[in-house]
Design a protein around this motif. Structure first.
Motif, PDB file in Angstrom:
ATOM      1  N   ALA A  32       0.652  -1.059   0.137  1.00 13.65           N
ATOM      2  CA  ALA A  32      -0.007   0.131  -0.067  1.00 13.65           C
ATOM      3  C   ALA A  32       0.800   1.193  -0.003  1.00 13.65           C
ATOM      4  N   LEU A  33       0.730   2.146  -0.999  1.00  6.54           N
ATOM      5  CA  LEU A  33       1.561   3.511  -1.043  1.00  6.54           C
ATOM      6  C   LEU A  33       0.603   4.499  -1.165  1.00  6.54           C
ATOM      7  N   GLU A  34       0.985   5.581  -0.391  1.00  3.46           N
ATOM      8  CA  GLU A  34       0.374   6.854  -0.487  1.00  3.46           C
ATOM      9  C   GLU A  34       0.814   7.551  -2.108  1.00  3.46           C
ATOM     10  N   TYR A  35       0.070   8.182  -2.703  1.00  6.81           N
ATOM     11  CA  TYR A  35       0.239   8.904  -3.887  1.00  6.81           C
ATOM     12  C   TYR A  35      -0.384  10.158  -3.882  1.00  6.81           C
ATOM     13  N   ALA A  36      -0.230  11.160  -4.847  1.00  9.20           N
ATOM     14  CA  ALA A  36      -0.790  12.641  -4.520  1.00  9.20           C
ATOM     15  C   ALA A  36      -2.000  12.507  -4.704  1.00  9.20           C
ATOM     16  N   GLY A  37      -2.954  11.667  -5.101  1.00  5.75           N
ATOM     17  CA  GLY A  37      -4.499  11.635  -5.002  1.00  5.75           C
ATOM     18  C   GLY A  37      -5.131  10.629  -4.024  1.00  5.75           C
ATOM     19  N   GLY A  38      -4.278   9.985  -3.237  1.00  9.30           N
ATOM     20  CA  GLY A  38      -5.076   8.953  -2.250  1.00  9.30           C
ATOM     21  C   GLY A  38      -3.852   7.842  -1.782  1.00  9.30           C
ATOM     22  N   ILE A  39      -4.347   6.752  -1.911  1.00  5.50           N
ATOM     23  CA  ILE A  39      -3.661   5.491  -1.485  1.00  5.50           C
ATOM     24  C   ILE A  39      -3.952   4.422  -2.511  1.00  5.50           C
ATOM     25  N   ALA A  40      -2.699   3.900  -2.940  1.00  2.00           N
ATOM     26  CA  ALA A  40      -2.948   2.723  -3.929  1.00  2.00           C
ATOM     27  C   ALA A  40      -2.415   1.503  -3.187  1.00  2.00           C
ATOM     28  N   ILE A  41      -3.265   0.401  -3.245  1.00  3.29           N
ATOM     29  CA  ILE A  41      -2.901  -0.805  -2.676  1.00  3.29           C
ATOM     30  C   ILE A  41      -2.978  -1.847  -3.886  1.00  3.29           C
ATOM     31  N   VAL A  42      -1.708  -2.578  -3.797  1.00  6.83           N
ATOM     32  CA  VAL A  42      -1.634  -3.404  -5.227  1.00  6.83           C
ATOM     33  C   VAL A  42      -0.859  -4.738  -4.495  1.00  6.83           C
ATOM     34  N   ALA A  43      -1.700  -5.912  -4.910  1.00  5.35           N
ATOM     35  CA  ALA A  43      -1.638  -7.071  -4.531  1.00  5.35           C
ATOM     36  C   ALA A  43      -0.967  -8.154  -5.597  1.00  5.35           C
ATOM     37  N   GLN A  44      -0.233  -9.097  -5.383  1.00  6.86           N
ATOM     38  CA  GLN A  44       0.222 -10.064  -6.095  1.00  6.86           C
ATOM     39  C   GLN A  44      -1.152 -11.300  -6.077  1.00  6.86           C
ATOM     40  N   ASN A  45      -1.742 -11.246  -7.046  1.00  9.27           N
ATOM     41  CA  ASN A  45      -2.872 -12.139  -7.059  1.00  9.27           C
ATOM     42  C   ASN A  45      -3.689 -12.366  -8.396  1.00  9.27           C
ATOM     43  N   ALA A  46      -3.277 -13.455  -8.837  1.00 10.43           N
ATOM     44  CA  ALA A  46      -4.133 -13.885 -10.076  1.00 10.43           C
ATOM     45  C   ALA A  46      -5.638 -14.200 -10.316  1.00 10.43           C
ATOM     46  N   PRO A 118      -3.493 -20.338  15.986  1.00  7.82           N
ATOM     47  CA  PRO A 118      -3.436 -18.772  15.352  1.00  7.82           C
ATOM     48  C   PRO A 118      -3.954 -18.607  14.095  1.00  7.82           C
ATOM     49  N   PHE A 119      -4.256 -17.394  13.895  1.00  3.57           N
ATOM     50  CA  PHE A 119      -4.674 -16.874  12.611  1.00  3.57           C
ATOM     51  C   PHE A 119      -3.456 -16.755  11.750  1.00  3.57           C
ATOM     52  N   GLU A 120      -3.549 -17.355  10.641  1.00  5.35           N
ATOM     53  CA  GLU A 120      -2.303 -17.420   9.745  1.00  5.35           C
ATOM     54  C   GLU A 120      -2.602 -16.440   8.535  1.00  5.35           C
ATOM     55  N   VAL A 121      -2.414 -15.034   9.179  1.00  6.23           N
ATOM     56  CA  VAL A 121      -2.862 -13.914   8.370  1.00  6.23           C
ATOM     57  C   VAL A 121      -1.937 -12.652   8.795  1.00  6.23           C
ATOM     58  N   GLU A 122      -1.576 -11.768   7.656  1.00  4.80           N
ATOM     59  CA  GLU A 122      -1.176 -10.464   8.252  1.00  4.80           C
ATOM     60  C   GLU A 122      -2.327  -9.592   7.419  1.00  4.80           C
ATOM     61  N   LEU A 123      -2.600  -8.340   7.918  1.00  8.60           N
ATOM     62  CA  LEU A 123      -3.400  -7.292   7.477  1.00  8.60           C
ATOM     63  C   LEU A 123      -2.645  -6.058   7.193  1.00  8.60           C
ATOM     64  N   ILE A 124      -3.437  -5.302   6.235  1.00  9.66           N
ATOM     65  CA  ILE A 124      -2.961  -3.842   6.335  1.00  9.66           C
ATOM     66  C   ILE A 124      -4.505  -3.057   6.265  1.00  9.66           C
ATOM     67  N   VAL A 125      -4.588  -2.070   7.052  1.00  5.66           N
ATOM     68  CA  VAL A 125      -5.823  -1.238   7.004  1.00  5.66           C
ATOM     69  C   VAL A 125      -5.256   0.102   6.590  1.00  5.66           C
ATOM     70  N   ALA A 126      -5.876   0.423   5.742  1.00 10.35           N
ATOM     71  CA  ALA A 126      -5.395   1.952   5.073  1.00 10.35           C
ATOM     72  C   ALA A 126      -6.755   2.750   5.279  1.00 10.35           C
ATOM     73  N   GLU A 127      -6.504   3.899   5.680  1.00  7.32           N
ATOM     74  CA  GLU A 127      -7.335   5.290   5.740  1.00  7.32           C
ATOM     75  C   GLU A 127      -7.122   6.518   5.038  1.00  7.32           C
ATOM     76  N   LEU A 128      -8.166   6.931   4.248  1.00  8.36           N
ATOM     77  CA  LEU A 128      -7.796   8.105   3.573  1.00  8.36           C
ATOM     78  C   LEU A 128      -7.858   9.192   4.549  1.00  8.36           C
ATOM     79  N   GLY A 129      -7.159   9.963   4.707  1.00 16.51           N
ATOM     80  CA  GLY A 129      -7.199  11.506   5.674  1.00 16.51           C
ATOM     81  C   GLY A 129      -8.025  12.349   5.138  1.00 16.51           C
ATOM     82  N   GLU A 130      -8.559  13.218   5.965  1.00 12.39           N
ATOM     83  CA  GLU A 130      -9.210  14.373   5.654  1.00 12.39           C
ATOM     84  C   GLU A 130      -8.692  15.553   6.085  1.00 12.39           C
TER      85      GLU A 130
END
Length: 250
Positions: A32-46, A118-130
């Protein structure tokens, strides 16, 4: 009379730690990356149906790696709790920090139970600020419930450390949307081994939290948009790639 089996608390926690790490090690990465107009989230997923990125609420998005049934359960829980909080109190009370703490407590409680897997997961939570870029929030929740915030970008998955190190050297503020997608794809490609297929639009999933949209900021990218962002021509992207069937870890 047989002697009951005994394992020390330290041994149990070490085994749980190893189990969770093994489950995530093969999870394909998300950035997940911040860019000039918000947040882009890119995943390796076919896959075209098993999404790793999801909208949770107006300005909040979720991404995950690991066991598909487990992170889909957490996605559903997050949506339900966000809707309940927004309806009971105010939509402004549904924040990325609140949701991240909720996930951290939920996952951590399971982690601390000796008799629970245990949960076999990792998470990202992204919030677009105001009002925008300077106030965007990125949070990473590990399989043991540890919560960390991130600046500029956040990465999860089996090769997260390699990708984060590459982004540290190559990320620049003020990226355009397409530049952010290309940078994320390049970072994931950098961590690939020589025997893995090159990253292409057919093997990626992407979504955005966009400042220019209305109340609901989430938008999912189409494969054609990803191909354009990566500079692919239409011919090379004509054949869909749905990935291996029946995978339980992503």
């Amino acid at each position: 009379m047989s002697t009951p089996l005994f394992a020390s608390p330290e041994q149990i926690m070490n085994e749980k730690n190893e189990l969770a790490r093994e489950g995530i090690k093969y999870g394909r990465d998300v950035a997940a990356l911040e860019y000039a107009g918000g947040i882009a989230i890119v995943a390796q997923n076919a896959s075209r149906t098993l999404y790793k990125i999801s909208e949770i609420y107006d300005r909040v998005a979720f991404a995950a790696v690991g066991s598909v049934p487990e992170y889909d359960l957490l996605r559903t829980v997050g949506i339900e709790q966000a809707e309940l909080k927004g309806f009971t109190y105010s939509r402004e009370d549904v924040t990325g920090r609140w949701l991240s703490n909720l996930y951290s407590q939920y996952i951590g409680n399971v982690w601390r139970q000796f008799d629970a897997k245990p949960f076999e997961v990792e998470l990202i939570v992204a919030e677009l600020g105001e009002p925008g870029y300077a106030q965007n929030q990125l949070y990473r929740i590990s399989y043991n419930g540890i919560l960390r915030d991130a600046q500029r970008f956040c990465v999860i998955g089996g090769k997260a450390n390699l990708i984060s190190a590459w982004l540290d050297d190559n990320y620049e503020p003020g990226l355009t949307l397409h530049a952010a997608v290309r940078l994320a794809a390049d970072a994931i490609q950098h961590a690939q081994t020589s025997d893995e297929e090159p990253i292409s639009s057919g093997g990626l999933e992407a979504a955005f939290l966009e400042e220019s949209r209305g109340r609901r900021k989430f938008r999912r990218a189409q494969r054609e948009e990803l191909a354009e962002a990566l500079g692919e021509n239409s011919a090379s992207n004509s054949a869909p790639n749905d990935g291996p069937a029946g995978s339980d870890v992503d």
